[in-house]
Write a protein that holds these residues in place. Structure first.
Motif, PDB file in Angstrom:
ATOM      1  N   ALA A 184       0.827  -1.210   0.000  1.00 14.47           N
ATOM      2  CA  ALA A 184       0.000   0.000   0.000  1.00 14.47           C
ATOM      3  C   ALA A 184       0.859   1.256   0.000  1.00 14.47           C
ATOM      4  O   ALA A 184       0.583   2.221  -0.727  1.00 14.47           O
ATOM      5  CB  ALA A 184      -0.931  -0.004   1.206  1.00 14.47           C
ATOM      6  N   GLU A 185       1.931   1.246   0.796  1.00 15.22           N
ATOM      7  CA  GLU A 185       2.768   2.446   0.874  1.00 15.22           C
ATOM      8  C   GLU A 185       3.619   2.627  -0.377  1.00 15.22           C
ATOM      9  O   GLU A 185       3.931   3.759  -0.749  1.00 15.22           O
ATOM     10  CB  GLU A 185       3.639   2.387   2.131  1.00 15.22           C
ATOM     11  N   GLU A 186       3.980   1.545  -1.034  1.00 15.47           N
ATOM     12  CA  GLU A 186       4.701   1.669  -2.293  1.00 15.47           C
ATOM     13  C   GLU A 186       3.793   2.304  -3.346  1.00 15.47           C
ATOM     14  O   GLU A 186       4.219   3.191  -4.108  1.00 15.47           O
ATOM     15  CB  GLU A 186       5.184   0.296  -2.761  1.00 15.47           C
ATOM     16  N   ALA A 187       2.523   1.885  -3.398  1.00 12.50           N
ATOM     17  CA  ALA A 187       1.566   2.497  -4.319  1.00 12.50           C
ATOM     18  C   ALA A 187       1.323   3.955  -3.941  1.00 12.50           C
ATOM     19  O   ALA A 187       1.191   4.829  -4.810  1.00 12.50           O
ATOM     20  CB  ALA A 187       0.261   1.715  -4.315  1.00 12.50           C
ATOM     21  N   ASP A 188       1.273   4.231  -2.643  1.00 15.62           N
ATOM     22  CA  ASP A 188       1.104   5.598  -2.148  1.00 15.62           C
ATOM     23  C   ASP A 188       2.261   6.475  -2.619  1.00 15.62           C
ATOM     24  O   ASP A 188       2.063   7.608  -3.098  1.00 15.62           O
ATOM     25  CB  ASP A 188       1.042   5.568  -0.619  1.00 15.62           C
ATOM     26  N   HIS A 189       3.482   5.969  -2.499  1.00 15.23           N
ATOM     27  CA  HIS A 189       4.680   6.676  -2.942  1.00 15.23           C
ATOM     28  C   HIS A 189       4.575   7.026  -4.424  1.00 15.23           C
ATOM     29  O   HIS A 189       4.771   8.172  -4.842  1.00 15.23           O
ATOM     30  CB  HIS A 189       5.903   5.790  -2.662  1.00 15.23           C
ATOM     31  N   ALA A 198       0.026   0.977  15.332  1.00 17.89           N
ATOM     32  CA  ALA A 198      -1.173   1.693  15.794  1.00 17.89           C
ATOM     33  C   ALA A 198      -2.299   1.651  14.763  1.00 17.89           C
ATOM     34  O   ALA A 198      -3.367   2.229  14.990  1.00 17.89           O
ATOM     35  CB  ALA A 198      -0.816   3.143  16.123  1.00 17.89           C
ATOM     36  N   GLY A 199      -2.048   0.981  13.622  1.00 19.72           N
ATOM     37  CA  GLY A 199      -3.092   0.854  12.613  1.00 19.72           C
ATOM     38  C   GLY A 199      -3.175   1.999  11.631  1.00 19.72           C
ATOM     39  O   GLY A 199      -4.211   2.195  10.989  1.00 19.72           O
ATOM     40  N   VAL A 200      -2.093   2.772  11.490  1.00 16.26           N
ATOM     41  CA  VAL A 200      -2.090   3.889  10.541  1.00 16.26           C
ATOM     42  C   VAL A 200      -1.604   3.393   9.184  1.00 16.26           C
ATOM     43  O   VAL A 200      -0.467   2.941   9.054  1.00 16.26           O
ATOM     44  CB  VAL A 200      -1.186   5.038  11.039  1.00 16.26           C
ATOM     45  N   PHE A 201      -2.450   3.461   8.178  1.00 13.68           N
ATOM     46  CA  PHE A 201      -2.132   3.032   6.819  1.00 13.68           C
ATOM     47  C   PHE A 201      -2.612   4.105   5.843  1.00 13.68           C
ATOM     48  O   PHE A 201      -3.398   4.981   6.217  1.00 13.68           O
ATOM     49  CB  PHE A 201      -2.823   1.697   6.494  1.00 13.68           C
ATOM     50  N   PRO A 202      -2.161   4.066   4.601  1.00  9.90           N
ATOM     51  CA  PRO A 202      -2.655   5.037   3.618  1.00  9.90           C
ATOM     52  C   PRO A 202      -4.184   4.995   3.533  1.00  9.90           C
ATOM     53  O   PRO A 202      -4.780   3.919   3.414  1.00  9.90           O
ATOM     54  CB  PRO A 202      -2.012   4.564   2.301  1.00  9.90           C
ATOM     55  N   ARG A 203      -4.799   6.167   3.603  1.00 13.97           N
ATOM     56  CA  ARG A 203      -6.259   6.270   3.591  1.00 13.97           C
ATOM     57  C   ARG A 203      -6.773   6.336   2.159  1.00 13.97           C
ATOM     58  O   ARG A 203      -6.455   7.267   1.418  1.00 13.97           O
ATOM     59  CB  ARG A 203      -6.696   7.505   4.368  1.00 13.97           C
TER      60      ARG A 203
END
Length: 249
Positions: free
Chosen positions: A136-141, A183-188
């Motif tokens: 998810a964070e790679e796609a966010d980047h 803490a459950g923080v992921f790209p929204r």
């Protein structure tokens, strides 16, 4: 009070706290003063104190316990010297909010249907990633860099890339990211969808606000993920009630 100069502010504060730990003023096994007290002592904001604590945690000097505050666990850094200090996580997000909001506004005036289709595909990747935060964070980047590319301005693309590179290099940011994931923080998805909608409308003001709102929420989420003050305050309230109950009995 921390001297405001070319040296990163949080690194100055971390060095000041580390010196007090080394001198025994903040001994091993004891809790550090509260975040609020440290902010007053060093004359800086609480986010700067939060960044300093993260740096001290990277160095192995303190342990952050959500139920009881920040505890000193060593008098000197692991390996004998402090780790490299990257750009502070919160100051980096402030810079991203300022720069990427304007990048997004310009992109809204230049986006082609092909550009928007590419951004939609990246949003779909984030959706498909589900709980896999790495994917998810790679796609966010790539989503954020693609918006910079849409401006057709190489300087803007380089500026955004440099901010993400600084994030990747920072050991402090890596630790913060781990805490955020725990803490459950992921790209929204909804926030990225709102950015894409604003770009699709070719409305620069809406695009600017959508990006600012998104990065403000990221900043707030990371602050919440590293919040120990509220947990510490609640613990002290419970302990005070317990003492009152024992005394009354």
């Amino acid at each position: 009070m921390a001297r405001k100069g070319s040296t990163r502010l949080y690194a100055q504060v971390a060095a000041g706290i580390a010196a007090r730990i080394a001198s025994g003023e903040y001994p091993v096994g004891r809790r550090l003063p509260s975040e609020r007290e440290l902010a007053q002592l060093f004359g800086v904001s609480r986010p700067s104190i939060r960044e300093a604590i993260i740096a001290l945690e990277v160095d192995g000097l303190v342990d952050v316990r959500m139920s009881s505050g920040v505890h000193v666990i060593a008098s000197e850094p692991q390996g004998g010297k402090a780790a490299m200090t990257g750009v502070g996580p919160f100051e980096l997000l402030e810079a991203r909010r300022a720069i990427e909001a304007e990048v997004c506004a310009l992109a809204a005036t230049r986006a082609t249907d092909e550009d928007l289709a590419g951004l939609r595909a990246l949003l779909d990747e984030m959706i498909a990633a589900g709980p896999d935060y790495v994917t998810a964070e790679e796609a966010d980047h790539r989503f954020h860099l693609a918006i910079a590319d849409v401006t057709r301005n190489s300087a803007m693309t380089a500026a955004v890339q440099s901010l993400w590179d600084a994030k990747a290099r920072s050991p402090q940011y890596r630790l913060l990211s781990r805490k955020a994931h725990e803490a459950g923080v992921f790209p929204r998805i909804d926030e990225h969808a709102a950015i894409l909608d604003a770009l699709s409308s070719r409305d620069p003001n809406a695009a600017r606000e959508a990006m600012r709102s998104h990065l403000t929420r990221v900043l707030e989420s990371l602050l919440q993920a590293t919040e120990v003050e509220e947990a510490e305050r609640l613990r002290e309230q419970v302990e005070a009630r317990r003492r009152m109950f024992i005394a009354a009995g």
